[in-house]
Design a protein around this motif. Sequence first.
Motif, PDB file in Angstrom:
ATOM      1  N   ASP A   1       0.947  -1.158   0.083  1.00 42.61           N
ATOM      2  CA  ASP A   1       0.007  -0.146  -0.160  1.00 42.61           C
ATOM      3  C   ASP A   1       0.875   1.292  -0.117  1.00 42.61           C
ATOM      4  N   VAL A   2       2.049   1.225   0.665  1.00 41.70           N
ATOM      5  CA  VAL A   2       2.887   2.513   0.729  1.00 41.70           C
ATOM      6  C   VAL A   2       3.672   2.475  -0.246  1.00 41.70           C
ATOM      7  N   GLN A   3       3.988   1.270  -0.883  1.00 41.41           N
ATOM      8  CA  GLN A   3       5.023   1.439  -2.280  1.00 41.41           C
ATOM      9  C   GLN A   3       3.925   2.130  -3.375  1.00 41.41           C
ATOM     10  N   LYS A   4       2.815   1.718  -3.417  1.00 41.63           N
ATOM     11  CA  LYS A   4       1.843   2.244  -4.287  1.00 41.63           C
ATOM     12  C   LYS A   4       1.653   3.506  -4.239  1.00 41.63           C
ATOM     13  N   ILE A   5       1.670   4.126  -3.177  1.00 42.34           N
ATOM     14  CA  ILE A   5       1.632   5.728  -2.954  1.00 42.34           C
ATOM     15  C   ILE A   5       2.914   6.286  -3.372  1.00 42.34           C
ATOM     16  N   VAL A   6       3.992   5.567  -3.035  1.00 39.90           N
ATOM     17  CA  VAL A   6       5.281   6.327  -3.497  1.00 39.90           C
ATOM     18  C   VAL A   6       5.515   6.202  -4.977  1.00 39.90           C
TER      19      VAL A   6
ATOM     20  N   ILE B   1       7.630  11.436  -6.847  1.00 36.25           N
ATOM     21  CA  ILE B   1       8.848  11.917  -6.330  1.00 36.25           C
ATOM     22  C   ILE B   1       9.780  10.788  -6.222  1.00 36.25           C
ATOM     23  N   ARG B   2      11.154  11.404  -6.379  1.00 37.46           N
ATOM     24  CA  ARG B   2      12.113  10.557  -6.289  1.00 37.46           C
ATOM     25  C   ARG B   2      12.900  10.306  -5.349  1.00 37.46           C
ATOM     26  N   SER B   3      13.192  11.369  -4.401  1.00 36.97           N
ATOM     27  CA  SER B   3      14.070  11.484  -3.395  1.00 36.97           C
ATOM     28  C   SER B   3      13.503  12.348  -2.220  1.00 36.97           C
ATOM     29  N   GLY B   4      13.475  11.942  -1.130  1.00 34.44           N
ATOM     30  CA  GLY B   4      12.699  12.419   0.061  1.00 34.44           C
ATOM     31  C   GLY B   4      12.494  11.770   1.445  1.00 34.44           C
TER      32      GLY B   4
ATOM     33  N   LEU C   1      13.026   8.068   0.787  1.00 29.63           N
ATOM     34  CA  LEU C   1      12.729   7.544  -0.562  1.00 29.63           C
ATOM     35  C   LEU C   1      13.897   7.750  -1.358  1.00 29.63           C
ATOM     36  N   VAL C   2      14.468   6.836  -1.952  1.00 34.47           N
ATOM     37  CA  VAL C   2      15.693   6.914  -2.759  1.00 34.47           C
ATOM     38  C   VAL C   2      15.438   6.319  -4.001  1.00 34.47           C
ATOM     39  N   ASP C   3      15.742   7.098  -5.101  1.00 29.97           N
ATOM     40  CA  ASP C   3      15.826   6.896  -6.382  1.00 29.97           C
ATOM     41  C   ASP C   3      14.477   6.112  -6.826  1.00 29.97           C
ATOM     42  N   GLY C   4      13.534   6.710  -6.242  1.00 33.43           N
ATOM     43  CA  GLY C   4      12.074   6.518  -6.454  1.00 33.43           C
ATOM     44  C   GLY C   4      11.613   5.459  -5.803  1.00 33.43           C
ATOM     45  N   GLN C   5      12.328   4.714  -4.917  1.00 33.43           N
ATOM     46  CA  GLN C   5      11.889   3.580  -4.292  1.00 33.43           C
ATOM     47  C   GLN C   5      11.992   3.868  -2.815  1.00 33.43           C
ATOM     48  N   LEU C   6      10.993   3.108  -1.933  1.00 30.65           N
ATOM     49  CA  LEU C   6      11.082   3.245  -0.471  1.00 30.65           C
ATOM     50  C   LEU C   6      12.567   2.489  -0.151  1.00 30.65           C
TER      51      LEU C   6
ATOM     52  N   ILE D   1       4.878  12.399   1.714  1.00 29.96           N
ATOM     53  CA  ILE D   1       6.074  12.182   1.153  1.00 29.96           C
ATOM     54  C   ILE D   1       6.473  13.833   0.735  1.00 29.96           C
ATOM     55  N   VAL D   2       7.563  13.993   1.141  1.00 32.15           N
ATOM     56  CA  VAL D   2       8.222  15.443   0.839  1.00 32.15           C
ATOM     57  C   VAL D   2       9.492  15.195   0.243  1.00 32.15           C
ATOM     58  N   GLY D   3       9.829  15.773  -0.787  1.00 30.05           N
ATOM     59  CA  GLY D   3      10.792  15.658  -1.630  1.00 30.05           C
ATOM     60  C   GLY D   3      10.979  16.344  -3.012  1.00 30.05           C
TER      61      GLY D   3
END
Lengths: 139, 139, 139
Positions: free
Chosen positions: B24-29, B34-37, B105-110, B136-138
């Motif tokens: 669920d979190v991954q889908k929102i990411v 956002i790619r970094s944050g 959030l690193v390179d678009g991934q959790l 998510i902020v970034g």
Amino acid sequence: MATYQKSFRLSTKGHCHVINIDSDVQKIVQASGIRSGIINVSGRGSTLGITTLEYEPGCVSDLERALNAIAPPNSNYAHNARWGDNNGYSHLRSALIGTAKSYPLVDGQLGTGTWQQIVLCDFDDCERDREVTVTIVGD
Amino acid sequence: MATYQKSFRLSTKGHCHVINIDSDVQKIVQASGIRSGIINVSGRGSTLGITTLEYEPGCVSDLERALNAIAPPNSNYAHNARWGDNNGYSHLRSALIGTAKSYPLVDGQLGTGTWQQIVLCDFDDCERDREVTVTIVGD
Amino acid sequence: MATYQKSFRLSTKGHCHVINIDSDVQKIVQASGIRSGIINVSGRGSTLGITTLEYEPGCVSDLERALNAIAPPNSNYAHNARWGDNNGYSHLRSALIGTAKSYPLVDGQLGTGTWQQIVLCDFDDCERDREVTVTIVGD
């Protein structure tokens, strides 16, 4: 995007004094004008904790009792033996609970529950003057 | 810089029901773009917890057993005595574990590990409908 | 507003090895050029923890002793029984302490106390190579 940060101070009694700082945080959230983002609430120091609780005397007492079992005030702490201190248990509690937490800012409101208050727990063994910093990043 | 926020709901069974909310979190990411944050994951309420776990039945059972020792369901809770409730242990567990955590959030991934899943633990003593907010902020 | 993110690696001995990563985090904070915001410090994996401590041998030893009582290395873990592993206690400790924490960035400095250091605790039962990610969002 904006960053808003404000610190405030409070006097505590130590000895697992649990203080409701929810309205202090809420006021800073309102003043920020930010509507959506992340709110970080952090107490400075290594003998305190920040968490959430239903702030009523029963829950406060239950937390104190549990911490007395996990980290009793009068156990044999290596910190005390090394430094002549009496607050080894305070340091331990702080490391276990953590000194900072982050919550969402949703539609201009702190995104916590009705029965969920942000509290500072002063685990030290004496009265303290504490600094809490609230940092909000968002839109 | 951007802020992205989305909430979702889930039904739980209470009684230390540990639910894997990682996808669920991954889908929102992914949806955020956002790619970094920083990603904040927060459950609303004072009788739940958010943490990470290798989500397999053994680790889930070990966590439940440990919490049964730290905060037994049937101990004498001041919260119960005061309010006629039975969920003093639920409040205590929530204060100890915390209701919100933040991850990178690193390179678009959790930025969590392969064997590390974000879980919601419902500590209440009944079925509940829960709200989780991901912020998510970034960049 | 800006986002700054940097990861670093470190070798650990496992077995509740507590490592002071405060100066690593401080260096990244300085390099970011950001003056006010939120700093997230996250270790990747499900058998480690991130918290703060007065980094001196007494407090480190007291934390280890407390975790040995809460999550003993040689208890009967369901994780071990299921997978033939010996690190059920490592997973449990990680879920209890948490793998990431966020602190304020105040006037270009990490907003923690003088006697409060950010530490990585490696709870695994063997040597590990760990990745820590520091993410800063702010102005």
